[in-house]
Design a protein around this motif. Structure first.
Motif, PDB file in Angstrom:
ATOM      1  N   LEU A   1       0.488 -21.378  11.134  1.00 50.39           N
ATOM      2  CA  LEU A   1      -0.713 -22.209  11.296  1.00 50.39           C
ATOM      3  C   LEU A   1      -0.374 -23.682  11.129  1.00 50.39           C
ATOM      4  N   GLN A   2       0.387 -23.987  10.106  1.00 52.48           N
ATOM      5  CA  GLN A   2       0.724 -25.383   9.838  1.00 52.48           C
ATOM      6  C   GLN A   2       1.577 -25.983  10.959  1.00 52.48           C
ATOM      7  N   ALA A   3       2.512 -25.200  11.482  1.00 54.72           N
ATOM      8  CA  ALA A   3       3.413 -25.710  12.518  1.00 54.72           C
ATOM      9  C   ALA A   3       2.743 -25.785  13.888  1.00 54.72           C
ATOM     10  N   GLU A   4       1.982 -24.767  14.239  1.00 55.37           N
ATOM     11  CA  GLU A   4       1.429 -24.668  15.590  1.00 55.37           C
ATOM     12  C   GLU A   4       0.029 -25.242  15.730  1.00 55.37           C
ATOM     13  N   PHE A   5      -0.683 -25.413  14.622  1.00 54.47           N
ATOM     14  CA  PHE A   5      -2.042 -25.962  14.640  1.00 54.47           C
ATOM     15  C   PHE A   5      -2.176 -27.078  13.616  1.00 54.47           C
ATOM     16  N   PRO A   6      -1.379 -28.137  13.756  1.00 60.54           N
ATOM     17  CA  PRO A   6      -1.465 -29.213  12.763  1.00 60.54           C
ATOM     18  C   PRO A   6      -2.832 -29.903  12.774  1.00 60.54           C
ATOM     19  N   GLN A   7      -3.595 -29.715  13.848  1.00 65.36           N
ATOM     20  CA  GLN A   7      -4.915 -30.342  13.941  1.00 65.36           C
ATOM     21  C   GLN A   7      -5.966 -29.624  13.099  1.00 65.36           C
ATOM     22  N   THR A   8      -5.709 -28.396  12.678  1.00 59.07           N
ATOM     23  CA  THR A   8      -6.710 -27.679  11.891  1.00 59.07           C
ATOM     24  C   THR A   8      -6.554 -28.005  10.418  1.00 59.07           C
ATOM     25  N   ARG A   9      -7.670 -28.019   9.737  1.00 55.71           N
ATOM     26  CA  ARG A   9      -7.654 -28.224   8.290  1.00 55.71           C
ATOM     27  C   ARG A   9      -7.838 -26.897   7.563  1.00 55.71           C
ATOM     28  N   CYS A  10      -7.841 -25.802   8.328  1.00 54.82           N
ATOM     29  CA  CYS A  10      -7.975 -24.475   7.734  1.00 54.82           C
ATOM     30  C   CYS A  10      -6.680 -24.064   7.045  1.00 54.82           C
ATOM     31  N   THR A  11      -6.825 -23.372   5.931  1.00 55.22           N
ATOM     32  CA  THR A  11      -5.682 -22.827   5.218  1.00 55.22           C
ATOM     33  C   THR A  11      -5.894 -21.339   4.973  1.00 55.22           C
ATOM     34  N   LEU A  12      -4.809 -20.595   5.028  1.00 58.11           N
ATOM     35  CA  LEU A  12      -4.855 -19.164   4.728  1.00 58.11           C
ATOM     36  C   LEU A  12      -4.809 -19.005   3.216  1.00 58.11           C
ATOM     37  N   GLU A  13      -5.859 -18.425   2.662  1.00 59.87           N
ATOM     38  CA  GLU A  13      -5.968 -18.270   1.214  1.00 59.87           C
ATOM     39  C   GLU A  13      -5.531 -16.894   0.737  1.00 59.87           C
ATOM     40  N   ALA A  14      -5.752 -15.869   1.564  1.00 64.69           N
ATOM     41  CA  ALA A  14      -5.406 -14.506   1.144  1.00 64.69           C
ATOM     42  C   ALA A  14      -5.184 -13.626   2.357  1.00 64.69           C
ATOM     43  N   LEU A  15      -4.251 -12.715   2.203  1.00 65.65           N
ATOM     44  CA  LEU A  15      -3.981 -11.655   3.171  1.00 65.65           C
ATOM     45  C   LEU A  15      -3.999 -10.375   2.344  1.00 65.65           C
ATOM     46  N   ASP A  16      -5.073  -9.613   2.479  1.00 67.32           N
ATOM     47  CA  ASP A  16      -5.273  -8.450   1.625  1.00 67.32           C
ATOM     48  C   ASP A  16      -4.619  -7.202   2.206  1.00 67.32           C
ATOM     49  N   ASP A  17      -4.365  -6.233   1.330  1.00 72.29           N
ATOM     50  CA  ASP A  17      -3.721  -4.981   1.738  1.00 72.29           C
ATOM     51  C   ASP A  17      -4.528  -4.219   2.783  1.00 72.29           C
ATOM     52  N   ASP A  18      -5.848  -4.396   2.780  1.00 68.83           N
ATOM     53  CA  ASP A  18      -6.690  -3.687   3.750  1.00 68.83           C
ATOM     54  C   ASP A  18      -6.719  -4.381   5.113  1.00 68.83           C
ATOM     55  N   GLY A  19      -5.964  -5.472   5.263  1.00 69.31           N
ATOM     56  CA  GLY A  19      -5.901  -6.177   6.534  1.00 69.31           C
ATOM     57  C   GLY A  19      -6.881  -7.321   6.657  1.00 69.31           C
ATOM     58  N   SER A  20      -7.758  -7.485   5.682  1.00 72.93           N
ATOM     59  CA  SER A  20      -8.693  -8.605   5.761  1.00 72.93           C
ATOM     60  C   SER A  20      -7.982  -9.886   5.328  1.00 72.93           C
ATOM     61  N   VAL A  21      -8.509 -10.999   5.806  1.00 76.96           N
ATOM     62  CA  VAL A  21      -7.934 -12.297   5.467  1.00 76.96           C
ATOM     63  C   VAL A  21      -9.036 -13.219   4.962  1.00 76.96           C
ATOM     64  N   VAL A  22      -8.619 -14.217   4.199  1.00 72.09           N
ATOM     65  CA  VAL A  22      -9.532 -15.256   3.728  1.00 72.09           C
ATOM     66  C   VAL A  22      -8.938 -16.592   4.149  1.00 72.09           C
ATOM     67  N   VAL A  23      -9.747 -17.380   4.829  1.00 74.15           N
ATOM     68  CA  VAL A  23      -9.362 -18.699   5.310  1.00 74.15           C
ATOM     69  C   VAL A  23     -10.372 -19.697   4.762  1.00 74.15           C
ATOM     70  N   ALA A  24      -9.902 -20.894   4.397  1.00 78.22           N
ATOM     71  CA  ALA A  24     -10.801 -21.917   3.859  1.00 78.22           C
ATOM     72  C   ALA A  24     -10.667 -23.213   4.642  1.00 78.22           C
ATOM     73  N   HIS A  25     -11.735 -23.992   4.617  1.00 76.99           N
ATOM     74  CA  HIS A  25     -11.752 -25.307   5.265  1.00 76.99           C
ATOM     75  C   HIS A  25     -12.406 -26.272   4.296  1.00 76.99           C
ATOM     76  N   PRO A  26     -11.744 -27.412   4.003  1.00 78.82           N
ATOM     77  CA  PRO A  26     -12.358 -28.377   3.090  1.00 78.82           C
ATOM     78  C   PRO A  26     -13.604 -29.004   3.714  1.00 78.82           C
ATOM     79  N   VAL A  27     -14.471 -29.470   2.855  1.00 79.20           N
ATOM     80  CA  VAL A  27     -15.691 -30.144   3.308  1.00 79.20           C
ATOM     81  C   VAL A  27     -15.708 -31.545   2.708  1.00 79.20           C
ATOM     82  N   GLY A  28     -15.773 -32.509   3.596  1.00 82.42           N
ATOM     83  CA  GLY A  28     -15.894 -33.913   3.207  1.00 82.42           C
ATOM     84  C   GLY A  28     -16.911 -34.563   4.119  1.00 82.42           C
ATOM     85  N   LEU A  29     -16.982 -35.866   4.097  1.00 77.64           N
ATOM     86  CA  LEU A  29     -17.964 -36.569   4.928  1.00 77.64           C
ATOM     87  C   LEU A  29     -17.806 -36.255   6.415  1.00 77.64           C
TER      88      LEU A  29
END
Length: 139
Positions: free
Chosen positions: A15-43
């Protein structure tokens, strides 16, 4: 697809290398295959009225779906969104990150379908619910 399943660190690096324009970060990759992604909130993420803009919530939902698919099929850059439908449920908090939890509903050879709940960080009630479909390129 028989690509090896990537680790959380490999997906985050992709994500960081191929999508430098996104502010999303991968927070978790769970054993059941679900993922958690976060995006900061500012002005820059707020619209008039002090709420997080719809495009930010759609972005975090789309990135979560993309990462959940790549977590299962391996890093296949040409997997693309074919449909994304979102329902905005309540006003997100302007002072917290938006967090998306995605799980796949169906993973086929050519299409993947997933469901995403978007939250204001630390809150129990979702601020949005999205479903999406991705086309998976042939090997």
């Amino acid at each position: 697809m028989t690509s090896p399943r990537p680790s959380q660190a490999e997906l985050a690096a992709f994500l960081q290398a191929e999508f430098p324009q996104t502010r999303c970060t991968l927070e978790a990759l769970d054993d059941d295959g679900s993922v958690v992604v976060a995006h900061p909130v500012g002005l820059a993420e707020l619209r008039p009225g002090g709420t997080v803009s719809g495009p930010v919530m759609m972005t975090v939902a789309d990135v979560a779906l993309y990462v959940a698919i790549l977590a299962q099929i391996g890093i296949v850059p040409l997997a693309v969104t074919t449909n994304l439908s979102i329902n905005f449920l309540r006003k997100p908090r302007a002072d917290r990150r938006v967090v998306a939890r995605c799980r796949l509903l169906k993973l086929g050879r050519t299409l993947a379908v997933g469901e995403v709940y978007v939250f204001s960080e630390g809150e129990d009630e979702p601020v949005a619910h999205a479903t999406g479909t991705y086309a998976i390129p042939r090997a």
